[in-house]
Write a protein that holds these residues in place. Structure first.
Motif, PDB file in Angstrom:
ATOM      1  N   LEU A   8       1.078  -0.887  -0.428  1.00  0.00           N
ATOM      2  CA  LEU A   8       0.045  -0.102  -0.634  1.00  0.00           C
ATOM      3  C   LEU A   8       0.911   0.945   0.527  1.00  0.00           C
ATOM      4  O   LEU A   8       1.692   1.564   0.952  1.00  0.00           O
ATOM      5  CB  LEU A   8      -0.834   0.040   1.289  1.00  0.00           C
ATOM      6  N   ALA A   9       0.499   2.100  -0.767  1.00  0.00           N
ATOM      7  CA  ALA A   9       1.365   3.371  -0.866  1.00  0.00           C
ATOM      8  C   ALA A   9       0.055   4.545  -0.811  1.00  0.00           C
ATOM      9  O   ALA A   9      -1.242   4.913  -0.374  1.00  0.00           O
ATOM     10  CB  ALA A   9       1.670   3.733  -2.152  1.00  0.00           C
ATOM     11  N   PHE A  10       0.925   6.005   0.003  1.00  0.00           N
ATOM     12  CA  PHE A  10       0.451   6.683   0.978  1.00  0.00           C
ATOM     13  C   PHE A  10       0.893   7.807  -0.125  1.00  0.00           C
ATOM     14  O   PHE A  10       2.207   8.115  -0.437  1.00  0.00           O
ATOM     15  CB  PHE A  10       0.673   6.839   2.453  1.00  0.00           C
ATOM     16  N   GLY A  52      -1.498  12.183  -8.012  1.00  0.00           N
ATOM     17  CA  GLY A  52      -1.829  12.899  -6.299  1.00  0.00           C
ATOM     18  C   GLY A  52      -3.875  12.705  -5.930  1.00  0.00           C
ATOM     19  O   GLY A  52      -3.891  12.823  -5.031  1.00  0.00           O
ATOM     20  N   GLU A  53      -3.749  11.767  -7.363  1.00  0.00           N
ATOM     21  CA  GLU A  53      -5.830  11.753  -6.244  1.00  0.00           C
ATOM     22  C   GLU A  53      -5.779  11.222  -5.798  1.00  0.00           C
ATOM     23  O   GLU A  53      -7.090  10.491  -5.173  1.00  0.00           O
ATOM     24  CB  GLU A  53      -6.115  11.215  -8.044  1.00  0.00           C
ATOM     25  N   TYR A  54      -5.092   9.327  -5.192  1.00  0.00           N
ATOM     26  CA  TYR A  54      -5.800   8.825  -4.497  1.00  0.00           C
ATOM     27  C   TYR A  54      -4.581   8.961  -3.433  1.00  0.00           C
ATOM     28  O   TYR A  54      -3.505   9.220  -3.518  1.00  0.00           O
ATOM     29  CB  TYR A  54      -4.842   7.807  -4.563  1.00  0.00           C
ATOM     30  N   ALA A  55      -5.274   9.007  -1.735  1.00  0.00           N
ATOM     31  CA  ALA A  55      -4.671   8.906  -0.715  1.00  0.00           C
ATOM     32  C   ALA A  55      -3.775   7.519  -0.754  1.00  0.00           C
ATOM     33  O   ALA A  55      -2.869   7.357   0.115  1.00  0.00           O
ATOM     34  CB  ALA A  55      -5.367   9.225   0.501  1.00  0.00           C
ATOM     35  N   ASP A 114      14.118   7.416  -3.284  1.00  0.00           N
ATOM     36  CA  ASP A 114      14.624   8.600  -3.713  1.00  0.00           C
ATOM     37  C   ASP A 114      14.610  10.273  -4.608  1.00  0.00           C
ATOM     38  O   ASP A 114      12.966  10.122  -4.847  1.00  0.00           O
ATOM     39  CB  ASP A 114      15.746   7.934  -4.484  1.00  0.00           C
ATOM     40  N   LYS A 115      14.974  10.443  -4.658  1.00  0.00           N
ATOM     41  CA  LYS A 115      14.627  12.019  -5.917  1.00  0.00           C
ATOM     42  C   LYS A 115      13.609  11.250  -7.315  1.00  0.00           C
ATOM     43  O   LYS A 115      14.691  10.441  -7.832  1.00  0.00           O
ATOM     44  CB  LYS A 115      15.631  12.847  -5.467  1.00  0.00           C
ATOM     45  N   ASP A 116      12.918  12.268  -7.638  1.00  0.00           N
ATOM     46  CA  ASP A 116      12.088  11.788  -8.596  1.00  0.00           C
ATOM     47  C   ASP A 116      11.887   9.899  -8.091  1.00  0.00           C
ATOM     48  O   ASP A 116      11.811   9.329  -9.681  1.00  0.00           O
ATOM     49  CB  ASP A 116      12.897  11.541  -9.748  1.00  0.00           C
ATOM     50  N   ASN A 117      11.260   9.652  -7.738  1.00  0.00           N
ATOM     51  CA  ASN A 117      10.648   8.417  -6.989  1.00  0.00           C
ATOM     52  C   ASN A 117       9.576   7.876  -8.611  1.00  0.00           C
ATOM     53  O   ASN A 117       8.976   9.244  -8.483  1.00  0.00           O
ATOM     54  CB  ASN A 117      10.470   8.186  -5.780  1.00  0.00           C
ATOM     55  N   THR A 118       9.070   6.894  -8.506  1.00  0.00           N
ATOM     56  CA  THR A 118       8.097   6.467  -9.090  1.00  0.00           C
ATOM     57  C   THR A 118       7.365   7.263  -9.081  1.00  0.00           C
ATOM     58  O   THR A 118       6.273   6.119 -10.375  1.00  0.00           O
ATOM     59  CB  THR A 118       8.413   4.736 -10.014  1.00  0.00           C
ATOM     60  N   SER A 175       5.531  10.049  -4.652  1.00  0.00           N
ATOM     61  CA  SER A 175       5.422  11.088  -3.396  1.00  0.00           C
ATOM     62  C   SER A 175       5.951  11.888  -3.120  1.00  0.00           C
ATOM     63  O   SER A 175       6.935  12.026  -3.442  1.00  0.00           O
ATOM     64  CB  SER A 175       5.752   8.834  -2.875  1.00  0.00           C
ATOM     65  N   PRO A 176       5.371  12.438  -2.333  1.00  0.00           N
ATOM     66  CA  PRO A 176       6.021  13.523  -1.833  1.00  0.00           C
ATOM     67  C   PRO A 176       6.039  13.542  -0.349  1.00  0.00           C
ATOM     68  O   PRO A 176       7.437  14.400  -0.099  1.00  0.00           O
ATOM     69  CB  PRO A 176       4.645  14.207  -1.061  1.00  0.00           C
TER      70      PRO A 176
END
Length: 535
Positions: free
Chosen positions: A293-295, A423-426, A448-452, A455-456
């Motif tokens: 799950l990603a946030f 970024g439409e999904y929490a 890392d920077k520019d992550n796939t 993510s903020p």
């Protein structure tokens, strides 16, 4: 993908790269009818994603399965396990003690599939193109340690790195480093549609229905020169709407091989000792694919770390796996799979067994009102038919705690990915198949920077100190930086790992080479397949 009781090694510590010439043959046995491979991967060219097969854009296992057949890279992953070996290159290796200068010499006589000669300038163009375009998939970040690329004559390419990167040989084996012809690919613009032109073992002809590629026809490239032995003249990859339809096609003989994604029920049926279907063989490989799950850590619902930590405290991975995937998966307590050198059980160390009481205390301490309302988003057509059931189980676990009020929502992949990147999904479910089998590739792409994931979440210690430190270390199993990164992820919970699974391939009994049709990064190697005669 699928099983003969074969388990390829999956413990993959990064070995020190070597400067080595590697010979090989660009020919192989073949002939006969095309071998037809089924998949439930869908390939669409949409307004939001018009260039699904451009190496500078593609960054999912389905599109990489197309590109690995058609676009040649300097390095390639060997059969089974081990460090990368030269492919388009005759030799490659670090030429300094600090692992910051990496030099490759191209094979003599390399050509694109149209017969044009390949030079070092084409390699430089291809990699710099991906770095310049910076597609929103984030695939260009695989080349983030590159500072400058130098060419010497037509056959020598030298990569000057910003910092030591022991994983760089692996990165040169990925499709983003694929060599493309400047005549076919603009320097600063993606190539729309399904055309792919390279120097790999096959050429591609795409059969389409509107904006969707329904069949990929791979024909042996007569100009291919590299290490790979091509055991067939033609392979066709047919895309199916679901696993059941694909399975029926295998039963009827309409396809020869069934790959991702099979349902747990299909795998159980084919692997049962009582199975009488002697015409189909199941091959299983110790897979490195993970689910998580990603946030969106800036979304109001989950911007508090306490909410994310409470979810980590409530979710019972063991029950999830048992109820949905059975023996085909196992609980995962870190982004790094248990079979990869450098793995730690960071989430279990942090949270222990599931506990509603501990989760409640976390929310109370942060003054979070309960139940917390959330929507868990998942894709309906990319990770297999069991995905919906998986999210129903997650929903029930969270709601039964009394601390959450969860709904679930499924979306087709071609709409899911653009929405996720905006970024439409929490909270949303994703899978990851490694670009290369090293712990770095289960951490840096997300942190890392520019992550796939776009993510903020950003942790300066991970980005500026720990990732660079880990890339200097060739002994991955004892790399303390990798351990620290995993501990930080368990504490901050920008991502919540759930499980890792096996990979399966089912094939009719006259098909050979299935033992090696998946490499250690779970990517297809269609050139391994043959018909009728084993190697």
């Amino acid at each position: 993908m699928n099983r003969k009781n074969l388990v390829l090694p999956a413990v993959v510590g990064l070995l020190a790269p070597v400067l080595a010439a590697c010979g090989g043959s660009d020919s192989g046995s073949g002939g006969g009818n095309a071998i037809v491979v089924g998949t439930t991967d869908r390939f669409t060219a949409t307004k939001d994603a018009p260039a699904p097969l451009d190496p500078a854009y593609a960054y999912d296992v389905g599109s990489w399965n197309i590109l690995r057949q058609t676009v040649q890279t300097l390095m390639t992953l060997p059969k089974g396990d081990g460090q990368p070996v030269p492919e388009a290159a005759e030799s490659c290796g670090f030429t300094d003690t600090g692992n910051e200068r990496y030099a490759c010499k191209l094979r003599d006589g390399l050509k694109f599939s149209n017969g044009d000669a390949i030079t070092a300038a084409d390699v430089k163009f291809s990699i710099e193109r991906a770095r310049t375009i910076k597609a929103d998939t984030g695939v260009f970040a695989l080349m983030s340690t590159v500072d400058t690329i130098e060419t010497q004559g037509d056959r020598e390419v030298i990569f000057h790195l910003k910092t030591a990167d022991a994983t760089f040989p692996y990165k040169l084996s990925t499709p983003v480093a694929g060599i493309v012809n400047p005549d076919d690919y603009a320097k600063d613009k993606l190539r729309d549609g399904f055309a792919v032109d390279g120097s790999g073992p096959y050429t591609l002809k795409a059969e389409t229905d509107g904006d969707e590629m329904t069949r990929a026809v791979f024909t042996k490239n007569p100009h291919y020169k590299g290490t790979l032995k091509v055991n067939n003249d033609k392979v066709e990859m047919a895309s199916f709407a679901d696993a059941d339809t694909m399975g029926k096609a295998l039963d009827k003989g309409d396809i020869d091989v069934m790959t991702r994604s099979m349902t747990p029920a299909q795998v159980d049926k084919l692997s049962a000792p009582s199975s009488t279907d002697s015409k189909v063989e199941l091959v299983d490989v110790a897979g490195l694919g993970i689910r998580y799950l990603a946030f969106n850590t800036e979304a109001p619902e989950v911007e508090s770390k306490a909410v994310r930590a409470a979810m980590a405290q409530v979710i019972d991975r063991s029950k999830l796996v048992t109820e949905v995937y059975g023996t085909q998966a196992e609980p995962l307590y870190s982004l790094v799979p248990a079979s990869v050198a450098g793995h730690t059980n960071a989430f279990y160390n942090k949270y222990g067994d599931p506990s509603v009481a501990k989760a409640k205390a976390l929310l109370q301490k942060a003054d979070i009102s309960t139940p917390v309302k959330l929507t868990l988003n998942y894709t309906t057509d990319h990770y297999g038919a069991a995905t919906k059931q998986e999210f129903e189980v997650l929903q029930k676990q969270l709601n039964d705690s009394g601390l959450f009020d969860v709904t679930i929502k499924g979306t087709a992949w071609d709409a899911f990915i653009p929405a996720e990147r905006k970024g439409e999904y929490a909270v949303y479910g994703m899978g990851w198949f490694p670009d290369f089998p090293d712990a770095d590739n289960f951490l840096a792409p997300f942190l890392d920077k520019d992550n796939t994931l776009n993510s903020p979440y950003s942790n300066s210690k991970i980005i500026n100190t720990l990732i660079p430190e880990s890339r200097r270390e060739t002994d991955r199993a004892s790399d303390k930086s990798l351990t620290t990164i995993q501990d930080i992820v368990a504490d901050d919970v920008p991502i919540l790992p759930l499980w890792q699974g096996k990979e399966f391939v089912a094939a009719r009994d006259d098909i050979t080479g299935t033992a090696y049709v998946l490499n250690s990064a779970s990517s297809l190697q269609l050139w391994e397949l043959g018909r009728g005669v084993s190697e």
